[in-house]
Design a protein around this motif. Structure first.
Motif, mmCIF file in Angstrom:
data_model
loop_
_atom_site.group_PDB
_atom_site.id
_atom_site.type_symbol
_atom_site.label_atom_id
_atom_site.label_comp_id
_atom_site.label_asym_id
_atom_site.label_seq_id
_atom_site.Cartn_x
_atom_site.Cartn_y
_atom_site.Cartn_z
ATOM 1 N N SER A 74 0.834 -1.200 0.000
ATOM 2 C CA SER A 74 0.000 0.000 0.000
ATOM 3 C C SER A 74 0.869 1.251 0.000
ATOM 4 O O SER A 74 1.917 1.286 0.647
ATOM 5 C CB SER A 74 -0.912 0.010 1.230
ATOM 6 O OG SER A 74 -1.640 1.224 1.319
ATOM 7 N N GLN A 75 0.410 2.275 -0.717
ATOM 8 C CA GLN A 75 1.079 3.575 -0.738
ATOM 9 C C GLN A 75 0.299 4.619 0.050
ATOM 10 O O GLN A 75 0.590 5.810 -0.022
ATOM 11 C CB GLN A 75 1.264 4.043 -2.184
ATOM 12 C CG GLN A 75 2.209 3.173 -2.992
ATOM 13 C CD GLN A 75 3.610 3.140 -2.416
ATOM 14 O OE1 GLN A 75 4.197 4.171 -2.116
ATOM 15 N NE2 GLN A 75 4.152 1.946 -2.234
ATOM 16 N N ARG A 76 -0.681 4.176 0.807
ATOM 17 C CA ARG A 76 -1.482 5.104 1.602
ATOM 18 C C ARG A 76 -0.709 5.536 2.851
ATOM 19 O O ARG A 76 0.248 4.875 3.248
ATOM 20 C CB ARG A 76 -2.801 4.447 2.013
ATOM 21 C CG ARG A 76 -3.701 4.110 0.825
ATOM 22 C CD ARG A 76 -5.001 3.521 1.329
ATOM 23 N NE ARG A 76 -5.826 3.015 0.235
ATOM 24 C CZ ARG A 76 -7.001 2.432 0.395
ATOM 25 N NH1 ARG A 76 -7.486 2.269 1.622
ATOM 26 N NH2 ARG A 76 -7.692 2.005 -0.641
ATOM 27 N N ARG A 130 -10.444 7.346 -1.495
ATOM 28 C CA ARG A 130 -9.211 6.932 -2.179
ATOM 29 C C ARG A 130 -9.468 5.711 -3.072
ATOM 30 O O ARG A 130 -8.915 5.612 -4.179
ATOM 31 C CB ARG A 130 -8.126 6.621 -1.152
ATOM 32 C CG ARG A 130 -7.532 7.850 -0.483
ATOM 33 C CD ARG A 130 -6.210 7.522 0.182
ATOM 34 N NE ARG A 130 -5.588 8.719 0.759
ATOM 35 C CZ ARG A 130 -5.584 9.010 2.036
ATOM 36 N NH1 ARG A 130 -6.147 8.177 2.899
ATOM 37 N NH2 ARG A 130 -5.011 10.104 2.488
ATOM 38 N N GLN A 131 -10.276 4.785 -2.600
ATOM 39 C CA GLN A 131 -10.605 3.622 -3.424
ATOM 40 C C GLN A 131 -11.346 4.049 -4.677
ATOM 41 O O GLN A 131 -11.128 3.501 -5.762
ATOM 42 C CB GLN A 131 -11.455 2.636 -2.614
ATOM 43 C CG GLN A 131 -10.679 1.892 -1.539
ATOM 44 C CD GLN A 131 -11.559 0.967 -0.723
ATOM 45 O OE1 GLN A 131 -12.736 1.237 -0.493
ATOM 46 N NE2 GLN A 131 -11.000 -0.144 -0.271
ATOM 47 N N ASP A 134 -8.858 5.762 -7.147
ATOM 48 C CA ASP A 134 -7.828 4.893 -7.708
ATOM 49 C C ASP A 134 -8.323 4.231 -8.993
ATOM 50 O O ASP A 134 -9.303 3.494 -8.985
ATOM 51 C CB ASP A 134 -7.433 3.823 -6.685
ATOM 52 C CG ASP A 134 -6.196 3.055 -7.109
ATOM 53 O OD1 ASP A 134 -5.377 3.596 -7.865
ATOM 54 O OD2 ASP A 134 -6.050 1.892 -6.688
ATOM 55 N N GLY A 135 -7.659 4.513 -10.087
ATOM 56 C CA GLY A 135 -8.037 3.954 -11.381
ATOM 57 C C GLY A 135 -9.015 4.798 -12.165
ATOM 58 O O GLY A 135 -9.401 4.436 -13.285
ATOM 59 N N ARG A 159 -1.107 10.601 -11.103
ATOM 60 C CA ARG A 159 -1.308 9.152 -11.166
ATOM 61 C C ARG A 159 -0.765 8.467 -9.915
ATOM 62 O O ARG A 159 -1.422 7.584 -9.343
ATOM 63 C CB ARG A 159 -0.630 8.571 -12.408
ATOM 64 C CG ARG A 159 -0.915 7.085 -12.627
ATOM 65 C CD ARG A 159 -0.052 6.514 -13.734
ATOM 66 N NE ARG A 159 1.367 6.529 -13.372
ATOM 67 C CZ ARG A 159 1.931 5.634 -12.570
ATOM 68 N NH1 ARG A 159 1.217 4.654 -12.027
ATOM 69 N NH2 ARG A 159 3.228 5.703 -12.291
ATOM 70 N N GLN A 160 0.417 8.883 -9.470
ATOM 71 C CA GLN A 160 1.027 8.234 -8.311
ATOM 72 C C GLN A 160 0.311 8.571 -7.016
ATOM 73 O O GLN A 160 0.110 7.696 -6.171
ATOM 74 C CB GLN A 160 2.506 8.629 -8.216
ATOM 75 C CG GLN A 160 3.382 8.034 -9.302
ATOM 76 C CD GLN A 160 4.844 8.415 -9.141
ATOM 77 O OE1 GLN A 160 5.196 9.236 -8.295
ATOM 78 N NE2 GLN A 160 5.709 7.831 -9.946
ATOM 79 N N GLY A 163 -3.950 8.107 -8.061
ATOM 80 C CA GLY A 163 -4.381 6.962 -8.856
ATOM 81 C C GLY A 163 -5.220 7.348 -10.052
ATOM 82 O O GLY A 163 -5.862 6.496 -10.678
ATOM 83 N N SER A 245 -15.449 12.580 -4.612
ATOM 84 C CA SER A 245 -15.123 11.313 -3.948
ATOM 85 C C SER A 245 -15.536 11.318 -2.482
ATOM 86 O O SER A 245 -15.865 10.275 -1.919
ATOM 87 C CB SER A 245 -13.614 11.035 -4.060
ATOM 88 O OG SER A 245 -12.851 11.879 -3.210
#
Length: 375
Positions: A74-76, A130-131, A134-135, A159-160, A163, A245
């Motif tokens: 994870s990057q969180r 965040r979910q 992401d994407g 992107r990093q 996401g 979000s």
């Protein structure tokens, strides 16, 4: 699967039975639902929110050994939960200091049971945001408007960190998709073609190419759950996406038209607003051109938050305040909101270090949510 997972750090010097009793009492006092994973970090990062419960002191070395494995998963940010018993707070501070020295994000969750429960509720909501981000794919239809000389974005950082993939789409592709002047339908075509969750549009090009505006199309698409921004402003679009979000609304993209720095009162204006944000609206012409359709929306008076992130996510601005009235002056963009800042000193930001001209206005006081999402 519950949304929250709790993992533990425990020194081998402490009696497990005694630590277990404290653990049961402490976690029980929070009144939250969670999965207790203990020292098994195999699925770390797979839940909406992962908490590392630092149960004792002397755990800094254990965390350091785990860190490479955790970063792979994870990057969180790392959230260090502590009751304060058995030198756990001191250990958490040492761990957080190490993380910050290595440009890694983290925070200690500590305080009364009520405070911790409220904080975890915020972090769970942020985890869901965040979910969702992401994407996600956001389109830039045409380049940013020529006057937005500071409103660019760093595609790789976006992107990093978030996401989000930014997708460039030629303006001509939109124009070629317009059938019988239906800008809304053309935008829906591009949304489907590029699998977008939102976009920003170089909308002033429509004035010359089609003798029409995108104001109504954007207002409707925002209300449908997409993020639909104006003038090709990418940082504004990213700010709107973050608001969406967290709150389920896109936010009102507007620029300050007047500032009273002594009172901390500001007038924001723009010619479109998401239709799900207003109590009622009227149709007018687009202000600058006098053609097409502009929207004069009336949002409910009360608490609001003003928000903006930079295109490289290096800084942000958040100000809470009150929407004191909606106006309808003929010499401004059609939706006009007068906002009184809770801290009038924040008016100086707009005059000394603004992040572009557009800012995003949302209902309610949302500083805690936004700060947690950005951090």
């Amino acid at each position: 699967m519950k949304n929250i997972a709790i993992y533990t750090l425990t020194s081998e010097l402490h009696d497990e039975a005694a630590v277990g009793t404290v653990t049961k009492e402490f976690l029980g006092s929070l009144g939250i639902g969670y999965e207790f994973r203990g020292n098994d970090y195999a699925d770390y990062g797979s839940h909406t929110l992962s908490l590392i419960y630092v149960r004792t002191g002397g755990t800094e070395g254990i965390f350091l050994r785990l860190l490479p494995q955790l970063l792979e998963k994870s990057q969180r940010p790392f959230y260090l939960l502590t009751s304060g018993k058995s030198n756990s707070l001191a250990a958490s501070m040492e761990i957080l200091s190490y993380l910050q020295q290595h440009d890694l994000r983290g925070e200690i969750i500590h305080g009364s049971a009520e405070y911790i429960a409220r904080k975890i509720a915020v972090l769970e909501k942020v985890g869901k945001a965040r979910q969702w981000l992401d994407g996600a794919r956001l389109g830039i239809i045409g380049k940013p408007s020529d006057w937005l000389i500071s409103s660019q974005a760093d595609y790789e950082v976006v992107r990093q960190r978030l996401g989000i993939e930014l997708v460039d789409i030629p303006m001509q592709e939109l124009l070629d998709s317009v059938v019988d002047g239906d800008i809304y339908g053309a935008l829906k075509t591009l949304i489907g073609r590029y699998r977008l969750q939102g976009f920003t549009l170089r909308c002033f090009d429509l004035l010359t190419a089609l003798k029409d505006t995108g104001c109504m199309a954007l207002a409707k698409l925002n209300a449908e759950g997409y993020v639909a921004g104006c003038e090709g402003d990418v940082p504004a679009m990213l700010s709107m996406m973050m608001v969406r979000s967290l709150l389920g609304v896109s936010g009102f993209q507007a620029n300050p038209a007047r500032i009273d720095p002594e009172k901390g009162e500001m007038l924001f204006a723009h010619c479109t607003i998401p239709l799900d944000m207003v109590e009622r609206y009227e149709l007018d012409t687009h202000f600058e051109s006098g053609i097409g359709t502009g929207i004069r929306g009336y949002m409910k008076e009360g608490p609001v938050t003003i928000f903006k992130v930079a295109g490289d996510l290096s800084r942000h601005f958040i100000a809470e305040g009150q929407l004191v009235r909606n106006e309808s002056k003929p010499d401004l963009c059609r939706t006009q909101q007068v906002i009184s800042l809770s801290d009038k000193r924040q008016a100086d930001y707009f005059l000394t270090q603004p992040i572009g001209n557009h800012h995003i206005i949302m209902p309610g006081h949302q500083r805690a949510l936004l700060e947690s999402l950005i951090g």
